[in-house]
Design an enzyme around this catalytic site. Structure first.
Site, mmCIF file in Angstrom:
data_model
loop_
_atom_site.group_PDB
_atom_site.id
_atom_site.type_symbol
_atom_site.label_atom_id
_atom_site.label_comp_id
_atom_site.label_asym_id
_atom_site.label_seq_id
_atom_site.Cartn_x
_atom_site.Cartn_y
_atom_site.Cartn_z
ATOM 1 N N LYS A 22 0.835 -1.206 0.000
ATOM 2 C CA LYS A 22 0.000 0.000 0.000
ATOM 3 C C LYS A 22 0.869 1.254 0.000
ATOM 4 C CE LYS A 22 -1.638 1.702 3.945
ATOM 5 N NZ LYS A 22 -1.347 3.093 4.329
ATOM 6 N N ASN A 23 1.876 1.289 0.872
ATOM 7 C CA ASN A 23 2.658 2.508 1.046
ATOM 8 C C ASN A 23 3.662 2.762 -0.071
ATOM 9 O OD1 ASN A 23 1.155 3.033 3.243
ATOM 10 N ND2 ASN A 23 2.697 2.434 4.751
ATOM 11 N N ARG A 91 -4.967 10.725 4.192
ATOM 12 C CA ARG A 91 -3.861 11.661 4.426
ATOM 13 C C ARG A 91 -2.825 11.584 3.311
ATOM 14 N NH1 ARG A 91 -2.812 14.286 8.559
ATOM 15 N NH2 ARG A 91 -0.645 14.462 7.928
ATOM 16 N N CYS A 115 -5.356 13.281 12.747
ATOM 17 C CA CYS A 115 -5.191 11.832 12.600
ATOM 18 C C CYS A 115 -5.137 11.213 13.987
ATOM 19 C CB CYS A 115 -3.894 11.529 11.842
ATOM 20 S SG CYS A 115 -3.594 9.780 11.653
ATOM 21 N N ARG A 120 0.446 15.042 12.889
ATOM 22 C CA ARG A 120 1.155 14.705 11.640
ATOM 23 C C ARG A 120 1.310 15.942 10.765
ATOM 24 N NH1 ARG A 120 -1.095 9.116 9.292
ATOM 25 N NH2 ARG A 120 0.869 9.170 8.153
ATOM 26 N N PRO A 121 2.212 16.874 11.166
ATOM 27 C CA PRO A 121 2.392 18.080 10.362
ATOM 28 C C PRO A 121 3.056 17.754 9.018
ATOM 29 C CG PRO A 121 4.101 17.927 12.034
ATOM 30 C CD PRO A 121 3.163 16.764 12.277
ATOM 31 N N ASP A 123 5.218 20.205 7.662
ATOM 32 C CA ASP A 123 6.162 21.344 7.553
ATOM 33 C C ASP A 123 7.405 20.968 6.755
ATOM 34 O OD1 ASP A 123 8.203 20.887 10.409
ATOM 35 O OD2 ASP A 123 6.541 19.595 9.827
ATOM 36 N N ASP A 306 4.531 0.878 12.227
ATOM 37 C CA ASP A 306 3.308 0.244 11.710
ATOM 38 C C ASP A 306 3.149 -1.193 12.172
ATOM 39 O OD1 ASP A 306 3.478 1.946 8.457
ATOM 40 O OD2 ASP A 306 2.921 2.640 10.456
ATOM 41 N N ILE A 328 8.128 7.213 16.882
ATOM 42 C CA ILE A 328 7.742 7.938 15.662
ATOM 43 C C ILE A 328 6.436 8.704 15.865
ATOM 44 C CG2 ILE A 328 7.338 7.725 13.177
ATOM 45 C CD1 ILE A 328 10.084 6.694 13.952
ATOM 46 N N ARG A 398 -8.728 -0.351 4.484
ATOM 47 C CA ARG A 398 -7.870 0.685 3.926
ATOM 48 C C ARG A 398 -6.493 0.147 3.579
ATOM 49 N NH1 ARG A 398 -7.328 6.022 6.946
ATOM 50 N NH2 ARG A 398 -6.110 6.206 5.039
HETATM 51 C C1 EPZ Z 1 4.332 7.045 6.277
HETATM 52 O O1 EPZ Z 1 3.563 8.158 6.756
HETATM 53 C C2 EPZ Z 1 3.369 5.853 6.219
HETATM 54 N N1 EPZ Z 1 2.254 6.173 5.349
HETATM 55 C C3 EPZ Z 1 2.845 5.549 7.622
HETATM 56 O O2 EPZ Z 1 2.065 4.344 7.555
HETATM 57 C C4 EPZ Z 1 4.016 5.271 8.542
HETATM 58 O O3 EPZ Z 1 3.545 5.116 9.855
HETATM 59 C C5 EPZ Z 1 5.002 6.467 8.516
HETATM 60 O O4 EPZ Z 1 5.417 6.739 7.168
HETATM 61 C C6 EPZ Z 1 6.260 6.195 9.323
HETATM 62 O O5 EPZ Z 1 6.894 5.039 8.894
HETATM 63 C C7 EPZ Z 1 2.397 6.034 4.011
HETATM 64 O O6 EPZ Z 1 3.441 5.705 3.488
HETATM 65 C C8 EPZ Z 1 1.191 6.304 3.170
HETATM 66 P P1 EPZ Z 1 6.382 10.465 8.263
HETATM 67 P P2 EPZ Z 1 4.173 9.636 6.706
HETATM 68 O O7 EPZ Z 1 6.282 11.748 7.537
HETATM 69 O O8 EPZ Z 1 5.093 9.766 5.575
HETATM 70 C C9 EPZ Z 1 6.853 13.779 11.654
HETATM 71 C C10 EPZ Z 1 0.181 2.946 7.793
HETATM 72 O O9 EPZ Z 1 -0.228 2.424 8.845
HETATM 73 N N2 EPZ Z 1 6.764 14.765 10.556
HETATM 74 O O10 EPZ Z 1 7.531 9.574 7.935
HETATM 75 O O11 EPZ Z 1 3.020 10.561 6.816
HETATM 76 C C11 EPZ Z 1 5.562 12.988 11.844
HETATM 77 O O12 EPZ Z 1 4.628 13.688 12.621
HETATM 78 C C12 EPZ Z 1 0.655 4.415 7.831
HETATM 79 O O13 EPZ Z 1 0.269 2.374 6.709
HETATM 80 C C13 EPZ Z 1 6.990 16.088 10.826
HETATM 81 O O14 EPZ Z 1 7.232 16.483 11.963
HETATM 82 O O15 EPZ Z 1 5.001 9.665 8.075
HETATM 83 C C14 EPZ Z 1 6.081 11.721 12.496
HETATM 84 O O16 EPZ Z 1 6.245 11.932 13.855
HETATM 85 C C15 EPZ Z 1 0.302 5.114 9.096
HETATM 86 N N3 EPZ Z 1 6.914 16.982 9.793
HETATM 87 C C16 EPZ Z 1 7.437 11.514 11.814
HETATM 88 O O17 EPZ Z 1 7.820 12.790 11.294
HETATM 89 C C17 EPZ Z 1 6.640 16.580 8.496
HETATM 90 O O18 EPZ Z 1 6.578 17.424 7.588
HETATM 91 C C18 EPZ Z 1 7.438 10.492 10.675
HETATM 92 O O19 EPZ Z 1 6.335 10.770 9.829
HETATM 93 C C19 EPZ Z 1 6.412 15.226 8.255
HETATM 94 C C20 EPZ Z 1 6.491 14.327 9.294
#
Ligand code: EPZ
Length: 419
Positions: A22-23, A91, A115, A120-121, A123, A306, A328, A398
């Protein structure tokens, strides 16, 4: 709305096949917007999330055809506005920002909402687009990006909780059509990021360093169509390995990539299970009493967030004291209250769960809150004494293709019922 009903106590055995990731599918489908030509993507899992992404692509003007796991997308013309009512469902829709900015030099996409797994910002995504020369505005609930021209830049995407997966994907997809060279430091190393980079390179992009912390992207004037097969879903693979560990004899998962689930198989071995690996299959089998352990979630190649909820379900019936640290998404513990309703002994202290294993869980009606929490409740139901009913299973649909059917193939007494 469906529920999943599980009569616990059936030992699982046999083999199942793992679906496409999926991801990986979501950003790869979004990347098809970067070319006018046809892209053919194989092994796209049949999930409500992939359906949402195809809906967004269609709304943006792409022609989409789909037949049994193969998706053809031709984005001859695209418009650059993705509205709230489509984006709010998922998202990950945010990952059309990079391709639209790369292709159209502008994008308007609804800001992702809240979420349940935590704050989940985005930025870091926006910081990357700005570094490439885009003007970024958040207005009326929308993110608006505009750049007469994109220029290569040196960008660090390391955040407070480590690298960002979709942020790395998004900035990479904008940078492939930028003028000059972009360097992304603090890049995510997840296999899904590598899969996207491989697909983009097949479309004619020039990306080096995928899978490392530093990506080097040399911009090209345009990309062409490509045919590509998506990697297996390592989180689905991990979920079935834990299902086998929770209530199994020998469970074999096929069409999985052993290296991608190494952190999960290492943890299961530490827990006392035996793991046998062949080229594209992995078996898990009991090997004496399971052991408690300490576990922390980390960015890849560390233990994936995950898989945290599923491991909590396993450790809830593992004798002794286990400690799980969520690094995370510190608030990602919606499953704990529901597992406690089934008799688990767990205490939360900030981002840490302390679990004292019990002999037995009891079937109960429980509520799914998010994708991985709902998988954990199903796994706990396999082990529990009596009947467990998991409601709001749309969360499961999903991200898991035919979860209940695959578990039935392994001998589980599980059914989907109309609520
Ligand atoms: C991906 O989400 C996956 N989703 C998530 O899987 C997975 O949990 C996550 O990566 C971490 O491995 C998809 O690939 C569709 P991140 P993503 O940006 O990219 C912080 C599932 O169950 N952050 O790597 O949205 C954030 O808040 C889903 O399949 C910022 O601070 O996650 C988190 O604490 C759920 N600023 C950390 O970084 C930003 O701009 C990692 O988030 C972006 C993220």
């Amino acid at each position: 709305m469906d529920k999943i009903r599980i009569h616990g106590g059936q030992a699982l055995s046999g083999s199942i096949k793992i679906s496409g990731s999926k991801n990986s599918a979501l950003p790869i489908l979004a990347a098809t917007l970067l070319t006018r030509e046809e892209c053919i993507i194989h092994r796209v899992p049949d999930l409500s999330d992939t359906h949402s992404m195809l809906q967004i692509l269609t709304h943006l003007g792409a022609q989409v055809e789909r037949a049994s796991g193969i998706v053809c997308v031709t984005a001859a013309k695209v418009n650059s506005v993705a509205p709230y009512d489509i984006v709010r469902k998922m998202r990950a829709s945010v990952c059309v920002l990079g391709p639209l900015l790369g292709r159209c030099k502008e994008a308007t996409v609804s800001m992702p909402g809240g979420c349940v797994i935590g704050d989940r910002p985005i930025d870091l995504h926006l910081k990357g687009f700005e570094a490439l020369g885009a003007a970024v505005r958040v207005e009326g609930g929308n993110i608006k990006l505009f750049a007469p021209k994109l220029r290569g830049a040196v960008i660090n995407l390391q955040g407070r909780f480590g690298p960002t997966v979709l942020g790395t994907d998004n900035v990479m997809m904008a940078a492939v059509l930028a003028e000059g060279t972009t360097v992304i430091d603090g890049a995510a190393q997840e296999p899904e990021v590598v899969d996207l980079a491989n697909f983009l390179n097949k479309m004619g992009a020039k990306i080096d360093g995928a899978g490392t912390r530093r990506l080097i992207i040399e911009g090209v004037p345009e990309l062409h169509g490509a045919e590509y097969e998506i990697i297996p879903d390592r989180i689905e693979a991990g979920t079935f390995l834990v299902a086998g560990a929770i209530s199994g004899k020998r469970v074999i998962i096929k069409r999985a990539e052993p290296e991608h689930v190494r952190s999960v198989t290492d943890v299961l071995e530490r827990c006392g299970f035996a793991i046998e690996t062949e080229e594209d299959s992995i078996s898990v089998l009991p090997n004496g009493a399971a052991q408690p352990l300490e576990l922390s979630t980390e960015p890849y190649p560390g233990f994936p967030t995950d898989m945290q909820a599923q491991m909590c379900a396993l450790l809830s019936t593992t004798e002794g004291r286990s400690v799980v640290r969520e690094n995370i998404f510190p608030q990602r513990y919606m499953h704990v209250a529901e597992l406690k309703r089934m008799g688990a002994r767990m205490e939360l202290d900030g981002a840490t769960a302390v679990i004292n294993g019990v002999d037995c869980l009891y079937g109960a009606p429980v509520m799914a809150s998010d994708l991985r929490a709902s998988a954990a409740l199903v796994l706990a139901g396999l082990k529990a004494d009596g009947v467990t009913e998991v409601s709001r299973v749309y969360h499961i649909d999903r991200g898991y293709e035919h979860l209940d059917e695959k578990l039935r193939e392994l001998g589980a007494d599980i059914e989907r019922v109309r609520a």
